[in-house]
Design an enzyme around this catalytic site. Structure first.
Site, PDB file in Angstrom:
ATOM      1  N   ASP A   1      -9.620 -15.807 -16.878  1.00 51.55           N
ATOM      2  CA  ASP A   1     -10.443 -16.314 -15.956  1.00 51.55           C
ATOM      3  C   ASP A   1     -11.757 -17.225 -16.520  1.00 51.55           C
ATOM      4  OD1 ASP A   1     -11.066 -15.891 -12.799  1.00 51.55           O
ATOM      5  OD2 ASP A   1     -13.083 -15.263 -13.531  1.00 51.55           O
TER       6      ASP A   1
ATOM      7  N   ASP B   1      -1.631  -1.180  -4.054  1.00 54.51           N
ATOM      8  CA  ASP B   1      -1.948  -0.556  -5.059  1.00 54.51           C
ATOM      9  C   ASP B   1      -0.746  -0.621  -6.023  1.00 54.51           C
ATOM     10  OD1 ASP B   1      -0.101   1.320  -4.044  1.00 54.51           O
ATOM     11  OD2 ASP B   1      -1.933   2.127  -2.846  1.00 54.51           O
TER      12      ASP B   1
ATOM     13  N   ASN C   1      -0.340   4.416  -0.006  1.00 52.39           N
ATOM     14  CA  ASN C   1      -0.912   5.872   0.250  1.00 52.39           C
ATOM     15  C   ASN C   1      -1.811   5.572   1.606  1.00 52.39           C
ATOM     16  OD1 ASN C   1      -3.052   4.340  -0.364  1.00 52.39           O
ATOM     17  ND2 ASN C   1      -3.959   5.944  -1.564  1.00 52.39           N
TER      18      ASN C   1
ATOM     19  N   ASP D   1      -5.204 -10.129 -15.980  1.00 56.04           N
ATOM     20  CA  ASP D   1      -6.354 -11.069 -15.828  1.00 56.04           C
ATOM     21  C   ASP D   1      -7.463 -10.749 -16.810  1.00 56.04           C
ATOM     22  OD1 ASP D   1      -7.580 -13.093 -14.426  1.00 56.04           O
ATOM     23  OD2 ASP D   1      -6.471 -12.763 -12.659  1.00 56.04           O
TER      24      ASP D   1
ATOM     25  N   GLU E   1      -7.376 -20.457 -17.109  1.00 59.05           N
ATOM     26  CA  GLU E   1      -7.928 -20.888 -15.757  1.00 59.05           C
ATOM     27  C   GLU E   1      -8.726 -21.902 -15.991  1.00 59.05           C
ATOM     28  OE1 GLU E   1      -9.888 -19.897 -11.475  1.00 59.05           O
ATOM     29  OE2 GLU E   1     -10.722 -19.288 -13.337  1.00 59.05           O
TER      30      GLU E   1
ATOM     31  N   ASP F   1       0.854  -1.289  -0.033  1.00 59.02           N
ATOM     32  CA  ASP F   1       0.118   0.114   0.026  1.00 59.02           C
ATOM     33  C   ASP F   1       0.944   1.435  -0.018  1.00 59.02           C
ATOM     34  OD1 ASP F   1      -1.919   1.785   0.529  1.00 59.02           O
ATOM     35  OD2 ASP F   1      -2.264   1.529   2.657  1.00 59.02           O
TER      36      ASP F   1
ATOM     37  N   ASP G   1      -4.135   3.761   2.778  1.00 57.66           N
ATOM     38  CA  ASP G   1      -5.452   3.616   2.846  1.00 57.66           C
ATOM     39  C   ASP G   1      -5.928   1.940   3.068  1.00 57.66           C
ATOM     40  OD1 ASP G   1      -4.970   2.260   0.700  1.00 57.66           O
ATOM     41  OD2 ASP G   1      -6.774   3.267  -0.652  1.00 57.66           O
TER      42      ASP G   1
ATOM     43  N   HIS H   1      -4.467 -17.204  -5.207  1.00 54.82           N
ATOM     44  CA  HIS H   1      -5.361 -16.363  -4.728  1.00 54.82           C
ATOM     45  C   HIS H   1      -6.700 -17.054  -4.422  1.00 54.82           C
ATOM     46  CE1 HIS H   1      -6.800 -16.032  -8.830  1.00 54.82           C
ATOM     47  NE2 HIS H   1      -7.943 -15.440  -8.112  1.00 54.82           N
ATOM     48  N   ASP H   2      -6.978 -18.108  -4.766  1.00 56.99           N
ATOM     49  CA  ASP H   2      -8.093 -18.993  -4.589  1.00 56.99           C
ATOM     50  C   ASP H   2      -7.844 -20.100  -3.731  1.00 56.99           C
ATOM     51  OD1 ASP H   2      -9.836 -17.354  -6.331  1.00 56.99           O
ATOM     52  OD2 ASP H   2      -9.330 -18.815  -7.998  1.00 56.99           O
TER      53      ASP H   2
END
Ligand code: TEU
Ligand code: CA
Length: 598
Positions: A245, A74, A68, A143, A299, A66, A70, A374-375
């Site tokens: 995907d 990013d 910034n 992606d 995928e 990150d 938040d 990520h899955d």
């Protein structure tokens, strides 16, 4: 007899070692020439290609860095870490979706295919990231999520507004006066129902994933043209490829019949067998992919060994690679929401699956391999052992596996540090739409919530999405704000800063194994042979190319075991291992990994 043959082959191998090494060294300094390895390859079957030799590293932008404060990773954050990425020795970075999105499914619900998600930055940030990568000779793969869009995409807003809107046929609609269409299963719906009634036009729309992810209608040529134009827009910017995907799901029989009995209730398999999927991929290849030197990976949801080559046989002009789900699905109880079999998984089955898939691409196409993304949960928790005494060793062992198979390794950021599952106790800590919906579904059905939560500690997707661990400062140096998902408390020791300075860390082991693969074509193109196949503890195999032969021994258990390969290792040279001293002659220490030159 088999032993005798192995002994003879080994002897032959040893005799040729000195001469062949010299040959290989020469070969390695030369630019890659197309060669055919392994049987009756057709002209292009096993031709050498840059993407076959590449190491893919996957970044989940939301969780990487990150910039910034938040609490959300990013693009500028990634740009600030390019030197780290370069130091890994990887070639290609696959970024999870960074397009405009209301984030119902963390970017897998796109509202503008040519815009950048606000939380992630601007198009200028994207251009800077791409340039920074290309300056360092790193490639960027995006992606492509085109089975569905967000319901906030302009196309869908138009489409749902009236039955005769020009965009109506960009999605799948079923007029309610015809009654409810045959059942379709949604993976992310609390009721599992993929048809949602939209009152405005009194029609159902189709959504294989969440209600905010309506399926696009690929049977409509206008939609397909828009997608290809969008792909060319990104290629013209210099993007190096797409990960696609659930691409096997794009084509649907728009009469929407009942699922045929032959699918045995397997929705993924059914969805992956649409009537025109290959026609559309060939068209996509012609209209977009073939015009650029890019790589593509599907995928491979719903794809089996029988139809894999239909996607990636070079002669068919569709895609380059696909990744299958057979390996990572091993060990779940049937028909469960990722509940693991308490007996654990069988290594013999694991070996069979990966060996079978190697065979699919022996003469045509090209394979991929991964244990985390990520899955998926963290690979060390799911496939190794994340108890403190074994976490590092078993993580290195799994990394060794991924980098010594004949397949492009797709390696998930954080695994190089040996990051493991966070194992949330409470549903409130989860952010993932899948976990939240499945929890609700279990609750509605009066199911066992404690069993569900216990299983999620091992299998839940958020385990793989906790912030990347940079250093021992607050929030692991990921953010100065409040992270969108909790940081794993082990960040005080498991982090880049600490591991950079430790020659024996997972991180430095990862760098060595990447380099070993890149320096040795035998590890990329060499023929794979499984040895000692019924051994329930050890995964052993050889890789062979141009007179060189490598043996890989992997102990998947937390105890000393022995490999029975019939190969005498007294003269073999250890190229790399995860113990300071390798055990002699096939005796393996807990989670030992060893790579030998024979
Ligand atoms: O995943 C497709 C898919 O098969 C999912 O159902 C996923 O494997 C799930 O974790 C299985 O339980 C892709 C993306 O990788 C995933 O992140 C998205 O949520 C999904 O598509 C929808 O776009
Ligand atoms: Ca941010």
């Amino acid at each position: 007899m088999r032993k005798l043959l192995i002994a003879l082959a080994t002897l032959g191998g040893l005799l040729c070692v000195a001469a062949c090494r010299e040959e290989n060294r020469k070969a390695m300094n030369e630019p890659a020439k197309p060669v055919a390895v392994g049987g009756e390859a057709n002209a292009d079957g096993n031709a050498r290609k840059w993407w076959k030799e590449a190491v893919v590293y996957q970044i989940y932008p939301r969780s990487f860095k990150d910039s910034n404060g938040d609490g959300i990773g990013d693009l500028k954050g990634i740009t600030s870490k390019l030197d780290y990425l370069k130091s890994l020795g990887i070639d290609i970075i696959w970024l999870n979706p960074v397009f405009s999105s209301p984030n119902d499914d963390n970017g897998y619900d796109i509202s503008d295919y040519q815009g950048i998600m606000k939380e992630f930055g601007t198009m200028q940030d994207f251009d800077e990231l791409l340039k920074g990568m290309h300056d360092r000779n790193l490639k960027l793969v995006m992606d492509l999520v085109v089975n569905h869009s967000s319901d906030e995409h302009e196309w869908f807003k138009q489409s749902r507004s009236s039955r005769d809107n020009p965009y109506r046929d960009y999605y799948h609609w079923w007029p309610a006066e015809k009654g409810k269409p045959a059942a379709r299963r949604s993976f992310f719906d609390v009721n599992g129902d993929a048809w949602k009634l939209d009152e405005k036009t009194n029609s159902y729309y189709l959504h294989y994933f969440s209600q905010k992810q309506p399926d696009l209608n690929w049977e409509n040529p206008k939609l397909r043209e828009e997608i290809y134009a969008m792909m060319r827009f990104w290629f013209d910017k210099g993007v190096d490829g797409f990960r696609m995907d659930v691409i096997p799901f794009i084509s649907k029989d728009t009469t929407f019949p009942e699922m045929p009995a032959k699918y045995n209730g397997d929705w993924g398999r059914f969805y992956g067998n649409g009537p025109h999927v290959h026609q559309y991929l060939q068209e996509m290849n012609k209209e977009a992919l073939s015009k650029y030197d890019v790589m593509t990976v599907a995928e491979g949801a719903g794809v089996t060994t029988e139809d894999a080559l239909d996607y990636v046989d070079a002669d068919r002009h569709e895609l380059n690679m696909l990744y299958h789900f057979e390996g990572v699905s091993l060990g779940y109880l049937p028909d469960s929401l990722k509940i693991l079999d308490p007996k654990g998984y069988s290594l013999v089955e694991f070996k069979n699956i990966y060996s079978k898939w190697d065979g699919v691409f022996a003469n045509k196409g090209w394979g991929t391999i991964y244990l985390g993304n990520h899955d998926q949960p963290r690979m060390v928790t799911r496939w190794g052992n994340d108890a403190p005494q074994w976490r590092e060793l078993s993580s290195k062992m799994l990394t060794t596996f991924l980098f010594t198979m004949r397949a492009v390794p797709y390696y998930y950021a954080g695994d190089e540090l040996g990051m493991n599952n966070i194992k949330f106790d409470r549903i409130e800590d989860y952010r993932d739409i899948e976990s939240l919906n499945w929890y609700q579904q279990t609750k509605n059905k009066g199911g066992d919530l404690q069993q569900f939560l216990a299983a999620q500690k091992i299998t839940g997707r958020d385990n793989g999405r906790t912030p990347f661990q940079w250093d021992a400062t607050t929030n692991a140096g990921f953010t100065t704000g409040t992270p969108w998902l909790k940081v794993n408390p082990n960040y005080m020791t498991v982090n880049v800063a600490a591991e950079d300075n430790d020659a024996n860390s997972c991180l430095n082991y990862f760098r060595r194994v990447v380099k070993l693969r890149k320096d040795n074509p035998v590890l990329i193109y060499g023929k794979y042979t499984l040895l000692d196949k019924d051994n329930p503890n050890v995964y052993a195999y050889t890789r062979e190319l141009d007179g060189r032969k490598i043996l890989v021994l992997l102990n998947f258990k937390d105890k000393p075991v022995s490999a029975n390969t019939g190969i005498d290792l007294t003269e073999a040279k250890l190229l790399l291992g995860n113990y300071l001293t390798a055990s002699p002659n096939g005796q393996l220490q807990p989670y030992e990994a060893a790579i030998y030159e024979l």
